[in-house]
Design a protein around this motif. Structure first.
Motif, PDB file in Angstrom:
ATOM      1  N   ASP A 119      22.847 -85.120  43.777  1.00 18.28           N
ATOM      2  CA  ASP A 119      23.251 -84.719  42.427  1.00 18.28           C
ATOM      3  C   ASP A 119      24.729 -85.005  42.205  1.00 18.28           C
ATOM      4  O   ASP A 119      25.480 -84.169  41.690  1.00 18.28           O
ATOM      5  N   GLY A 120      25.131 -86.199  42.636  1.00 21.62           N
ATOM      6  CA  GLY A 120      26.499 -86.631  42.364  1.00 21.62           C
ATOM      7  C   GLY A 120      27.510 -86.166  43.384  1.00 21.62           C
ATOM      8  O   GLY A 120      28.629 -86.647  43.396  1.00 21.62           O
TER       9      GLY A 120
ATOM     10  N   GLN B 293      10.187 -78.561  44.606  1.00 22.67           N
ATOM     11  CA  GLN B 293       9.796 -78.041  43.292  1.00 22.67           C
ATOM     12  C   GLN B 293      10.940 -78.156  42.293  1.00 22.67           C
ATOM     13  O   GLN B 293      10.742 -78.482  41.124  1.00 22.67           O
ATOM     14  N   THR B 294      12.134 -77.879  42.754  1.00 24.15           N
ATOM     15  CA  THR B 294      13.301 -77.986  41.865  1.00 24.15           C
ATOM     16  C   THR B 294      13.775 -79.423  41.814  1.00 24.15           C
ATOM     17  O   THR B 294      14.237 -79.893  40.785  1.00 24.15           O
ATOM     18  N   GLY B 295      13.677 -80.070  42.935  1.00 26.46           N
ATOM     19  CA  GLY B 295      14.029 -81.486  42.985  1.00 26.46           C
ATOM     20  C   GLY B 295      15.502 -81.725  43.129  1.00 26.46           C
ATOM     21  O   GLY B 295      16.313 -80.805  43.275  1.00 26.46           O
ATOM     22  N   GLY B 296      15.835 -82.993  43.124  1.00 26.41           N
ATOM     23  CA  GLY B 296      17.235 -83.384  43.267  1.00 26.41           C
ATOM     24  C   GLY B 296      17.308 -84.885  43.207  1.00 26.41           C
ATOM     25  O   GLY B 296      16.279 -85.575  43.228  1.00 26.41           O
ATOM     26  N   GLU B 297      18.508 -85.381  43.095  1.00 25.14           N
ATOM     27  CA  GLU B 297      18.661 -86.833  43.009  1.00 25.14           C
ATOM     28  C   GLU B 297      19.595 -87.276  44.118  1.00 25.14           C
ATOM     29  O   GLU B 297      20.758 -86.874  44.166  1.00 25.14           O
TER      30      GLU B 297
ATOM     31  N   GLN C  28      21.498 -90.380  46.255  1.00 28.38           N
ATOM     32  CA  GLN C  28      21.896 -91.767  46.035  1.00 28.38           C
ATOM     33  C   GLN C  28      22.413 -92.344  47.338  1.00 28.38           C
ATOM     34  O   GLN C  28      23.279 -91.778  47.995  1.00 28.38           O
TER      35      GLN C  28
ATOM     36  N   THR D 290      14.866 -90.028  43.665  1.00 25.98           N
ATOM     37  CA  THR D 290      14.666 -88.762  42.980  1.00 25.98           C
ATOM     38  C   THR D 290      13.590 -87.969  43.725  1.00 25.98           C
ATOM     39  O   THR D 290      12.511 -88.493  43.982  1.00 25.98           O
ATOM     40  N   VAL D 291      13.939 -86.757  44.070  1.00 23.44           N
ATOM     41  CA  VAL D 291      13.008 -85.914  44.827  1.00 23.44           C
ATOM     42  C   VAL D 291      12.287 -84.995  43.850  1.00 23.44           C
ATOM     43  O   VAL D 291      12.930 -84.343  43.020  1.00 23.44           O
ATOM     44  N   SER D 292      10.966 -84.980  43.937  1.00 22.95           N
ATOM     45  CA  SER D 292      10.214 -84.013  43.127  1.00 22.95           C
ATOM     46  C   SER D 292       8.908 -83.713  43.872  1.00 22.95           C
ATOM     47  O   SER D 292       8.651 -84.281  44.925  1.00 22.95           O
TER      48      SER D 292
ATOM     49  N   ARG E  44      18.813 -95.104  44.193  1.00 23.59           N
ATOM     50  CA  ARG E  44      18.702 -93.722  43.784  1.00 23.59           C
ATOM     51  C   ARG E  44      17.324 -93.219  44.178  1.00 23.59           C
ATOM     52  O   ARG E  44      16.339 -93.888  43.914  1.00 23.59           O
TER      53      ARG E  44
END
Lengths: 569, 288
Positions: free
Chosen positions: A73-74, A85-89, A91, A98-100, A96
């Motif tokens: 997330d940067g 469940q909340t996920g995250g990004e 890099q 993306t986790v979900s 990139r």
């Protein structure tokens, strides 16, 4: 736990091709090397860059395997825990992930490549103030130019292009005034060029004199030039600098009279301006009759009143009070006798309804302005007691003519040989009752005017009626009295006003009660004045008295300008 | 002994010494001496009829003040070249600060406490404004960087932006299965930028209510069956992250604005001051 790797690739036509690949295992490795579970061909990555592993609680752990990290997330990380469940990004270099989580419980890792750099371009716009405010440079120029135009260019332009004949103010120069003008110059407010005639030239004396036509010099210019103390080296340097800039002076009007010091009356010039010359005047002008003076409290010569020194002479001579001069007024007048409450004079005053006894104001009457006193007038101030009546015809009294000796002699020459009844008590020594009695209003005590020329001689003798107050003399073989000289102003170079001292008793300054002779000069001396008045820097409780309180630079007959504002206040 | 001293000296050199304490407050001491001399001269001279800018001391203090103002303003030119040593930029900045503060004393004594509605007092007031903004600048430079750093949590500005973008991308993706009424709130939240607003909003509190917060509140009001929807839970968590990130960025923006704002007063007021000073000096002698 299942990891589902989803890669999204975009075709040349812009179509997205999505490929899912399930990976049953608890660890997914990521790196540049081809044997990684997730192969990301980016030179910025380590061959074995990171690993994603599942945890028992359903979360996944991302760990950097080398020294290079990744961002979640940067934010730059080397270790991170993510709840799918909340996920995250994540890099990794230009990739990139993306986790979900998927509905079937699989952890979805969507991999895509960042197209070019979209970052940092708007960093400034978001975080910096630039662009939100007008630029500093622009603001600086605008403000600077606005000030220069409003406060410099406009007044200078208007000044240079003014019509010299028109008597009007110059637009824009009001902001140049360093303070309001004094009361006397108030009508010149806004007409700066009335005094500031030429640019960059100090106010000249001749400009002041266009209005102040009657102001005269303090002394001849050469005398003044010679009188001025050369001053310290610092003063001389100052004047050299001032002169090099074209400043007039010393002694220019503007040296003493400074303007723009505030509304109200211009304050009197400080004593230092006088002391420049008078502090050590004798050193430079040996012929001066003036003593050195620089401060009333500690450097001022004794007063030198002008008074008649010779009987009958009208010439007034200045003598220092220190020499205890005797005044030859020509009159005999013992002040102590007249002011003594137990003397016969007081008894007589009581009988005549003048109060319990005489006091100063019984005879000394102030002038209308309260500054000085009127001359003593025989008929008004003396005659109610010192009667000159010598005969009564019906209801009218015949009186000796005061001030005209020849007339008096002529009158007495034809006076009745038989003394008038009113003269009887004096002549016979017998007392009469009633209103002619010695306590009655018509009683008059005078030397026996026996009548005829012999009586005039008698009257003009030392013990005679005239000789009571006058000094008899003879002029060319004729009877006469010495002319009386009454001085109304003893101090002609200084100013003193009784009006300002009316809170004081006469006796505070004038020792009349103990003076047995009219030759006593009853003027207070320097020491007497200094009980209240000290110099400009007088301590608390004393009256600060600069030169201008009593003296004028431009001498006039009226009060010095230093006093005028005080009186108004 | 000499060696020890040299070593000590070397150590001092390597230590960071800010411009305020440069060379053990050399310029603070210089400024204090200058103020002391000015105050002493003012107290000991007794100009007639009263102290003002037109006495010899007034002209001296005025010349000194004007020279100082011009020299202080030249920091803007000087700072564009960095050098070391006695005339280093740090020394120059230190002198700028302390001599600038000394101007308060020098120029106030130059006025002789005579002030009015004129160009002369305008120059004085502008000078005080420049000095006050400079003091503000020093204070925020001393106080705010720590707050800025603790707020940043080791993120750079581009990282902060990227972080917000990452959350936004995930939000966009995660909100796909949601119904329209939810997506509208998410869209509104996505439209809310960290840098929204002009100067005043930047300086205002960072904890203001925005579309993201409103969206979170809307999600909080979701019914019990909806609340169990994992997509909804995920979007709400993302919105929370977005709000936190926005708050951090806004605090950052606010602190940055405070750090920058004084120069927007200091520099333009300096130029206005130099203009007013020019007008003051010329007008005084024009109408001498």
């Amino acid at each position: 736990m299942t990891f589902r790797l989803r890669t999204v690739e975009t075709t040349a036509q812009g179509r997205a091709i999505v490929r899912d690949r399930d990976f049953a295992g608890s660890r997914v490795t990521i790196g540049r090397a081809a044997d990684n579970n997730l192969h990301l061909p980016d030179l910025a990555l380590d061959p074995r860059h990171a690993a994603i592993s599942a945890r028992d609680d359903g979360r996944i752990v991302v760990e950097a395997l080398g020294s290079l990290g990744f961002t979640l997330d940067g934010r730059q990380q080397t270790h991170a825990v993510i709840a799918p469940q909340t996920g995250g990004e994540l890099q990794f270099g230009s990739y990139r992930i993306t986790v979900s989580s998927e509905a079937d419980g699989a952890v979805l890792l969507t991999v895509g490549q960042v197209a070019g750099s979209e970052a940092a371009s708007d960093e400034k716009a978001v975080f910096a103030l630039a662009g939100r405010l007008p630029g500093k440079r622009l603001l600086s120029w605008l403000l600077g130019l606005a000030v220069l135009i409003a406060f410099l260019a406009v007044p200078v332009y208007n000044n240079l292009t003014r019509d010299p004949a028109a008597k009007q103010g110059i637009k824009g120069d009001a902001a140049w005034s360093s303070g309001p003008l004094s009361l006397a110059h108030h009508q010149l407010e806004g007409q700066c060029v009335a005094c500031h005639v030429k640019p960059f030239e100090p106010v000249q004396d001749k400009t002041c004199l266009t209005c102040h036509k009657d102001v005269h010099d303090h002394a001849a210019p050469q005398r003044i030039a010679g009188a001025r103390a050369p001053g310290s080296a610092g003063d001389q340097l100052q004047w050299r600098i001032a002169h090099s800039f074209g400043k007039p002076g010393p002694g220019a009007c503007s040296d003493c009279h400074t303007e723009h010091e505030g509304a109200g009356r211009m304050p009197p010039p400080a004593q230092a301006f006088c002391a420049d010359c008078h502090g050590s005047l004798k050193d430079r002008l040996p012929d001066t009759t003036l003593g050195n003076a620089s401060d009333f409290g500690n450097a001022h010569p004794q007063f030198r009143p002008a008074l008649p020194l010779a009987m009958g002479s009208e010439k007034l001579t200045r003598v220092s009070l220190g020499e205890r001069p005797r005044e030859a007024s020509g009159l005999k007048f013992p002040h102590d006798l007249h002011l003594d409450p137990r003397s016969g004079v007081s008894r007589m005053a009581q009988r005549l309804g003048q109060g319990s006894s005489l006091d100063c104001k019984s005879c000394h009457r102030p002038t209308a302005d309260g500054v000085r006193f009127l001359p003593i007038d025989m008929e008004r101030d003396c005659e109610s007691c010192h009667s000159l009546a010598y005969d009564k015809v019906g209801g009218t009294f015949r009186k000796l003519r005061h001030g005209d000796v020849d007339q008096m002699i002529a009158d007495l020459a034809v006076a009745p040989r038989t003394p008038s009844p009113i003269a009887v008590p004096i002549l016979s020594g017998r007392r009469r009752p009633g209103e002619y009695s010695s306590s009655g209003p018509y009683f008059a005590r005078f030397a026996p005017p026996a009548g005829g020329i012999g009586s005039a001689q008698q009257a003009l003798s030392r013990g005679g009626i005239c000789g009571e107050c006058h000094t008899p003399s003879a002029v060319g073989g004729r009877f006469a009295v010495v002319p009386v000289t009454q001085v109304s102003r003893y101090m002609n170079h200084g100013w003193f006003t009784h009006a300002a001292h009316k809170e004081e008793k006469c006796s505070s300054c004038h020792a009349a009660k103990t003076s047995a002779s009219s030759a006593d000069l009853l003027l207070p001396d320097l020491r007497s004045c200094r009980t209240c008045h000290l110099g400009e820097n007088a301590p608390r409780g004393k009256i600060s008295s600069g030169c201008a309180m009593c003296h004028d630079y431009h001498i006039t007959a009226s009060a010095p300008r230093g006093l005028t504002p005080r009186r108004k206040e | 002994m000499a060696r020890v001293q040299r070593q000590t000296g070397r150590q001092l050199d390597s230590d960071h010494e800010g411009f305020l304490r440069h060379r053990r407050f050399r310029w603070l001491k210089t400024a204090l001496v200058l103020c002391g001399i000015a105050v002493l001269a003012y107290a000991l001279t007794d100009p007639q009829p009263r102290p003002n800018g037109g006495t010899w001391l007034g002209y001296t203090l005025g010349t000194l003040g004007a020279g100082l103002i011009v020299w202080l303003a030249l920091l803007g030119v000087r700072k564009r070249t960095m050098t070391r040593g006695a005339w280093s930029l740090k020394a120059w900045t230190s002198a700028h600060v302390y001599l600038g503060l000394a101007l308060i004393v020098v120029v106030t004594l130059h006025t002789g406490f005579q002030l009015g509605w004129n160009v002369h007092s305008l120059a004085y007031v502008l000078m005080l404004l420049v000095i006050a903004s400079g003091i503000f600048g020093i204070v925020v430079y001393a106080v705010l960087p720590a707050a800025l750093s603790s707020n940043r949590e080791e993120m750079t500005q581009p990282q902060m932006l990227e972080a917000l973008r990452a959350v936004d991308r995930q939000l966009e993706d995660a909100a796909q299965p949601l119904e329209r009424r939810w997506t509208e709130a998410v869209l509104a939240a996505l439209a809310e930028s960290a840098a929204a607003g002009g100067l005043w909003q930047r300086l205002a509190s960072a904890n203001r209510d925005g579309a993201t917060r409103q969206a979170i509140e809307a999600f909080n009001r979701a019914g019990p069956d909806e609340a169990a929807d994992p997509a909804l839970i995920r979007v709400e968590a993302l919105l929370q992250r977005r709000a936190a990130q926005l708050g951090r960025m806004r605090r950052h923006v606010r602190l940055k604005a405070l750090l920058e704002i004084w120069l927007y007063v200091h520099v333009p007021a300096t130029f206005a001051l130099i203009a007013a000073l020019t007008a003051h000096v010329i007008s005084v002698f024009y109408y001498w």
